[in-house]
Every structure is written in structure tokens, then in C-alpha cells.
Scaffold this motif. Sequence first.
Motif, PDB file in Angstrom:
ATOM      1  N   ASP A 111       3.848  -9.093   4.020  1.00 23.32           N
ATOM      2  CA  ASP A 111       4.459  -7.963   3.310  1.00 23.32           C
ATOM      3  C   ASP A 111       4.718  -6.765   4.228  1.00 23.32           C
ATOM      4  O   ASP A 111       5.122  -5.706   3.757  1.00 23.32           O
ATOM      5  CB  ASP A 111       3.604  -7.538   2.110  1.00 23.32           C
ATOM      6  CG  ASP A 111       2.180  -7.144   2.496  1.00 23.32           C
ATOM      7  OD1 ASP A 111       1.820  -7.275   3.682  1.00 23.32           O
ATOM      8  OD2 ASP A 111       1.430  -6.701   1.604  1.00 23.32           O
ATOM      9  N   LEU A 112       4.503  -6.928   5.529  1.00 22.36           N
ATOM     10  CA  LEU A 112       4.797  -5.829   6.451  1.00 22.36           C
ATOM     11  C   LEU A 112       6.285  -5.804   6.756  1.00 22.36           C
ATOM     12  O   LEU A 112       6.857  -6.816   7.173  1.00 22.36           O
ATOM     13  CB  LEU A 112       4.013  -6.008   7.762  1.00 22.36           C
ATOM     14  CG  LEU A 112       4.324  -4.972   8.843  1.00 22.36           C
ATOM     15  CD1 LEU A 112       3.824  -3.590   8.425  1.00 22.36           C
ATOM     16  CD2 LEU A 112       3.718  -5.383  10.171  1.00 22.36           C
ATOM     17  N   GLU A 113       6.910  -4.654   6.522  1.00 22.45           N
ATOM     18  CA  GLU A 113       8.343  -4.539   6.797  1.00 22.45           C
ATOM     19  C   GLU A 113       8.549  -3.998   8.193  1.00 22.45           C
ATOM     20  O   GLU A 113       8.003  -2.953   8.547  1.00 22.45           O
ATOM     21  CB  GLU A 113       8.999  -3.618   5.775  1.00 22.45           C
ATOM     22  CG  GLU A 113       8.975  -4.219   4.385  1.00 22.45           C
ATOM     23  CD  GLU A 113       9.776  -3.403   3.390  1.00 22.45           C
ATOM     24  OE1 GLU A 113      10.833  -2.873   3.755  1.00 22.45           O
ATOM     25  OE2 GLU A 113       9.317  -3.298   2.243  1.00 22.45           O
ATOM     26  N   PHE A 167      -0.817  -1.350   9.030  1.00 21.15           N
ATOM     27  CA  PHE A 167      -1.060  -2.516   8.169  1.00 21.15           C
ATOM     28  C   PHE A 167      -2.490  -2.999   8.360  1.00 21.15           C
ATOM     29  O   PHE A 167      -3.121  -2.753   9.389  1.00 21.15           O
ATOM     30  CB  PHE A 167      -0.052  -3.655   8.439  1.00 21.15           C
ATOM     31  CG  PHE A 167      -0.305  -4.437   9.706  1.00 21.15           C
ATOM     32  CD1 PHE A 167       0.438  -4.230  10.833  1.00 21.15           C
ATOM     33  CD2 PHE A 167      -1.299  -5.420   9.732  1.00 21.15           C
ATOM     34  CE1 PHE A 167       0.208  -4.952  11.985  1.00 21.15           C
ATOM     35  CE2 PHE A 167      -1.535  -6.160  10.885  1.00 21.15           C
ATOM     36  CZ  PHE A 167      -0.779  -5.928  12.023  1.00 21.15           C
ATOM     37  N   LEU A 168      -2.971  -3.689   7.362  1.00 21.65           N
ATOM     38  CA  LEU A 168      -4.264  -4.383   7.411  1.00 21.65           C
ATOM     39  C   LEU A 168      -4.047  -5.819   6.989  1.00 21.65           C
ATOM     40  O   LEU A 168      -3.168  -6.101   6.150  1.00 21.65           O
ATOM     41  CB  LEU A 168      -5.246  -3.748   6.420  1.00 21.65           C
ATOM     42  CG  LEU A 168      -5.953  -2.463   6.834  1.00 21.65           C
ATOM     43  CD1 LEU A 168      -6.667  -1.867   5.627  1.00 21.65           C
ATOM     44  CD2 LEU A 168      -6.941  -2.722   7.963  1.00 21.65           C
ATOM     45  N   VAL A 169      -4.845  -6.731   7.521  1.00 18.58           N
ATOM     46  CA  VAL A 169      -4.778  -8.101   7.019  1.00 18.58           C
ATOM     47  C   VAL A 169      -5.239  -8.097   5.564  1.00 18.58           C
ATOM     48  O   VAL A 169      -6.063  -7.271   5.161  1.00 18.58           O
ATOM     49  CB  VAL A 169      -5.637  -9.069   7.876  1.00 18.58           C
ATOM     50  CG1 VAL A 169      -5.084  -9.156   9.290  1.00 18.58           C
ATOM     51  CG2 VAL A 169      -7.093  -8.652   7.899  1.00 18.58           C
ATOM     52  N   GLY A 219      -7.889   1.314   4.767  1.00 19.70           N
ATOM     53  CA  GLY A 219      -6.584   1.956   4.950  1.00 19.70           C
ATOM     54  C   GLY A 219      -6.737   3.465   5.046  1.00 19.70           C
ATOM     55  O   GLY A 219      -6.090   4.119   5.873  1.00 19.70           O
ATOM     56  N   LYS A 220      -7.607   4.012   4.197  1.00 23.63           N
ATOM     57  CA  LYS A 220      -7.852   5.461   4.256  1.00 23.63           C
ATOM     58  C   LYS A 220      -8.596   5.819   5.537  1.00 23.63           C
ATOM     59  O   LYS A 220      -8.282   6.831   6.176  1.00 23.63           O
ATOM     60  CB  LYS A 220      -8.662   5.898   3.028  1.00 23.63           C
ATOM     61  CG  LYS A 220      -7.831   5.936   1.754  1.00 23.63           C
ATOM     62  CD  LYS A 220      -8.638   6.371   0.561  1.00 23.63           C
ATOM     63  CE  LYS A 220      -9.625   5.295   0.188  1.00 23.63           C
ATOM     64  NZ  LYS A 220     -10.389   5.605  -1.022  1.00 23.63           N
ATOM     65  N   GLN A 221      -9.572   5.014   5.911  1.00 23.80           N
ATOM     66  CA  GLN A 221     -10.350   5.347   7.127  1.00 23.80           C
ATOM     67  C   GLN A 221      -9.477   5.374   8.373  1.00 23.80           C
ATOM     68  O   GLN A 221      -9.609   6.252   9.223  1.00 23.80           O
ATOM     69  CB  GLN A 221     -11.488   4.345   7.341  1.00 23.80           C
ATOM     70  CG  GLN A 221     -12.707   4.630   6.491  1.00 23.80           C
ATOM     71  CD  GLN A 221     -13.918   3.806   6.909  1.00 23.80           C
ATOM     72  OE1 GLN A 221     -14.197   3.645   8.085  1.00 23.80           O
ATOM     73  NE2 GLN A 221     -14.634   3.288   5.923  1.00 23.80           N
TER      74      GLN A 221
HETATM   75  C1  LIG Z   1      -1.186   0.242   3.292  1.00 23.63           C
HETATM   76  C2  LIG Z   1      -2.516  -0.444   3.608  1.00 23.63           C
HETATM   77  C3  LIG Z   1      -2.799  -0.308   5.093  1.00 23.63           C
HETATM   78  C4  LIG Z   1      -3.613   0.311   2.815  1.00 23.63           C
HETATM   79  O1  LIG Z   1      -4.840  -0.353   3.019  1.00 23.63           O
HETATM   80  P1  LIG Z   1      -5.838  -0.606   1.777  1.00 23.63           P
HETATM   81  O2  LIG Z   1      -7.047  -1.261   2.265  1.00 23.63           O
HETATM   82  O3  LIG Z   1      -5.056  -1.289   0.740  1.00 23.63           O
HETATM   83  O4  LIG Z   1      -6.137   0.907   1.353  1.00 23.63           O
HETATM   84  P2  LIG Z   1      -7.472   1.599   0.832  1.00 23.63           P
HETATM   85  O5  LIG Z   1      -8.350   0.608   0.146  1.00 23.63           O
HETATM   86  O6  LIG Z   1      -8.074   2.373   1.948  1.00 23.63           O
HETATM   87  O7  LIG Z   1      -6.901   2.687  -0.189  1.00 23.63           O
HETATM   88  C5  LIG Z   1      -5.811   2.432  -1.013  1.00 23.63           C
HETATM   89  C6  LIG Z   1      -5.666   3.565  -2.005  1.00 23.63           C
HETATM   90  O8  LIG Z   1      -4.523   3.276  -2.786  1.00 23.63           O
HETATM   91  C7  LIG Z   1      -4.928   2.953  -4.094  1.00 23.63           C
HETATM   92  N1  LIG Z   1      -4.178   1.783  -4.543  1.00 23.63           N
HETATM   93  C8  LIG Z   1      -4.124   0.576  -3.947  1.00 23.63           C
HETATM   94  N2  LIG Z   1      -3.351  -0.241  -4.679  1.00 23.63           N
HETATM   95  C9  LIG Z   1      -2.926   0.489  -5.739  1.00 23.63           C
HETATM   96  C10 LIG Z   1      -2.099   0.185  -6.849  1.00 23.63           C
HETATM   97  N3  LIG Z   1      -1.542  -1.014  -7.017  1.00 23.63           N
HETATM   98  N4  LIG Z   1      -1.860   1.168  -7.738  1.00 23.63           N
HETATM   99  C11 LIG Z   1      -2.405   2.391  -7.568  1.00 23.63           C
HETATM  100  N5  LIG Z   1      -3.207   2.735  -6.543  1.00 23.63           N
HETATM  101  C12 LIG Z   1      -3.443   1.772  -5.637  1.00 23.63           C
HETATM  102  C13 LIG Z   1      -6.407   2.652  -4.019  1.00 23.63           C
HETATM  103  O9  LIG Z   1      -7.034   2.862  -5.267  1.00 23.63           O
HETATM  104  C14 LIG Z   1      -6.839   3.658  -2.960  1.00 23.63           C
HETATM  105  O10 LIG Z   1      -6.864   4.989  -3.448  1.00 23.63           O
HETATM  106  P3  LIG Z   1      -8.225   5.680  -4.064  1.00 23.63           P
HETATM  107  O11 LIG Z   1      -9.205   5.757  -2.968  1.00 23.63           O
HETATM  108  O12 LIG Z   1      -7.746   7.038  -4.522  1.00 23.63           O
HETATM  109  O13 LIG Z   1      -8.696   4.807  -5.180  1.00 23.63           O
HETATM  110  C15 LIG Z   1      -2.493  -1.938   3.213  1.00 23.63           C
HETATM  111  O14 LIG Z   1      -2.361  -2.033   1.818  1.00 23.63           O
HETATM  112  C16 LIG Z   1      -1.391  -2.758   3.885  1.00 23.63           C
HETATM  113  O15 LIG Z   1      -1.579  -3.252   4.987  1.00 23.63           O
HETATM  114  N6  LIG Z   1      -0.212  -2.921   3.231  1.00 23.63           N
HETATM  115  C17 LIG Z   1       0.899  -3.721   3.812  1.00 23.63           C
HETATM  116  C18 LIG Z   1       1.617  -2.975   4.938  1.00 23.63           C
HETATM  117  C19 LIG Z   1       2.184  -1.671   4.434  1.00 23.63           C
HETATM  118  O16 LIG Z   1       2.806  -1.608   3.391  1.00 23.63           O
HETATM  119  N7  LIG Z   1       1.971  -0.594   5.234  1.00 23.63           N
HETATM  120  C20 LIG Z   1       2.426   0.736   4.873  1.00 23.63           C
HETATM  121  C21 LIG Z   1       3.829   0.975   5.170  1.00 23.63           C
HETATM  122  S1  LIG Z   1       4.062   1.335   6.897  1.00 23.63           S
END
Ligand SMILES: CC(C)(COP(=O)(O)OP(=O)(O)OC[C@H]1O[C@@H](n2cnc3c(N)ncnc32)[C@H](O)[C@@H]1OP(=O)(O)O)[C@@H](O)C(=O)NCCC(=O)NCCS
Length: 224
Positions: free
Chosen positions: A50-52, A123-125, A134-136
Motif C-alpha cells: 500500500d506504499l505509493e 512506511f511501516l511493515v 508510526g507516531k514514534q
Molecule cells: C502511516 C503509517 C506509517 C502509520 O503507522 P501506524 O503504526 O499505523 O501508526 P500509529 O499506530 O503510530 O498511529 C496511527 C494513528 O492513526 C489512528 N488511526 C489508524 N488507523 C485509523 C483509522 N482507520 N481511522 C482512524 N484513525 C486511525 C490511530 O488510532 C493512531 O492515532 P491515535 O494515537 O490518536 O489513536 C503506517 O500506517 C503505514 O506504513 N502506512 C502505509 C504507508 C503510508 O501510507 N505512508 C504515509 C504516506 S507517505
Amino acid sequence: MRPGVSISYRHPVTNGYWPLFDLHLTTPDLTLRPMREADLASLSDLLPDDLEHDPDATRYHVSDERLSRGIITHQGYWKAYGTWHPSAWRLGFAVSAAGDMVGFQELEGNDFPLLRTVDTSSFLVQAVRGRGYGKQMRRAVLALAFGPLRAQAAITSAWHDNQASLGVSRALGYQPNGESLHTREEGADVMVHMRLRRQDWLASGFGNDVVISGFDACRFLFGL
Ligand SMILES: CC(C)(COP(=O)(O)OP(=O)(O)OC[C@H]1O[C@@H](n2cnc3c(N)ncnc32)[C@H](O)[C@@H]1OP(=O)(O)O)[C@@H](O)C(=O)NCCC(=O)NCCS
């Protein structure tokens, strides 16, 4: 070296010509270190579906989409370091948890000495998502940006339906900064923009547990 430019190193260096390789960011669960060539194949293996990628990246006629995406990752790495300039830089970090590479976090500055604004992408796996990593990792690079880089603002953009990316930004105090229409696959879709101000970041304390080491030797690369 130009007269008047002095670079000193406080700790043993891996490569005195490219001190970014000794920059490290740590959070309670993660270690971030600038990408090295030796990381490229491993990182390419980890790219999630899902990484663009940058739609402008060169595409080759290869049948395997994963090979194509890995090539983009390699060329992106060489381009970022090969075209580095204090006013236009992209710093990509390999992200590790418990010693395993689990993702990538990029920090980007354009006209940085003037605008003092950074952008991010990551991105994360799949296996480690939803744990707050993702937040960290975003907090780690924001601590670098608003700390020693003295940024005034951080911006980010994500498709309207990328709830995890937008969730990270909201959780860290970014505010809405408009929307725009962009081409997406065969059509057009909404990109959401968000912005975090320096004063809001500092008030949040979200950078307090991020440890930055090895930055002093890198100052000149950012025009500082
Ligand atoms: C973007 C990405 C790095 C975030 O990592 P993650 O592990 O999912 O993120 P975290 O767990 O740290 O936090 C996600 C936050 O979004 C919220 N969230 C996640 N999915 C959600 C959803 N479907 N609806 C609403 N909130 C959502 C979480 O609740 C959290 O917020 P909170 O702490 O206020 O509850 C990861 O999802 C990823 O690799 N995605 C694919 C690549 C991508 O799209 N990258 C970004 C574009 S460059």
C-alpha cells in the motif's frame, strides 16, 4: 575545506566525509539511522503493497511490480544523497525495532534556510502497524527538525482515505492546512494537507523522550 569552515567531531566517526552516517535518533521503542547503501536491498524487500511511490519516478519494463518498486527505492536513495544541498535535502532513515528493520521515515527540507519548514513521509511493515510506532518515528524526526534544525513548521500530506497517516498527524497536533485535487490512478482524488507549528510542537512535549546523537558534525549539511 573552505577557509573559515571548521568541522569537529565529538565521537568516533564512521565516515568523516558524510557525517550523516553517525546521526542517530532513538525513541522508547525505535532506532532511526540515515539510510546506507547496504540497507537498500533489505528495505526494498520490506516495501508494503500500500506504499505509493513518486508517480514521476522512472518505471522500467519489468514484469514484477516488486522489482520495479525496489528499483525506485534504490534510485531514490542515490538521488537524495547525490543531489543533497542545504536548501534542498531529503534525509531518509531506516527504522528498527528490537534490532529488526521495520520501516522508513523521511524528513525533507526545501528552501530550508529561508522557509524553515520540513515535510515527512514514511512506511511501516504491516506486522508492526497500530502499535504507535508510526507516531514514534514521526516524533523522532520532528524532534530533530524543531530541535537542532530549528524548524518553524512541519507540513505533511496524505490522501483523504489514508486514516493511519492522517491519524499520526492529528495525534501529534498538526492542524488542517487545506486540500487539493491530484491525479490518482485513472482519476482525480483529494489530498489533505496538514501543518504543525513550532510553538504547538514545543508545548506538546512530544519530543522530550527522543534522543538525538551525532548531529553537531552534520550542521554544515543543512547550512547551519
Ligand atoms: C502511516 C503509517 C506509517 C502509520 O503507522 P501506524 O503504526 O499505523 O501508526 P500509529 O499506530 O503510530 O498511529 C496511527 C494513528 O492513526 C489512528 N488511526 C489508524 N488507523 C485509523 C483509522 N482507520 N481511522 C482512524 N484513525 C486511525 C490511530 O488510532 C493512531 O492515532 P491515535 O494515537 O490518536 O489513536 C503506517 O500506517 C503505514 O506504513 N502506512 C502505509 C504507508 C503510508 O501510507 N505512508 C504515509 C504516506 S507517505
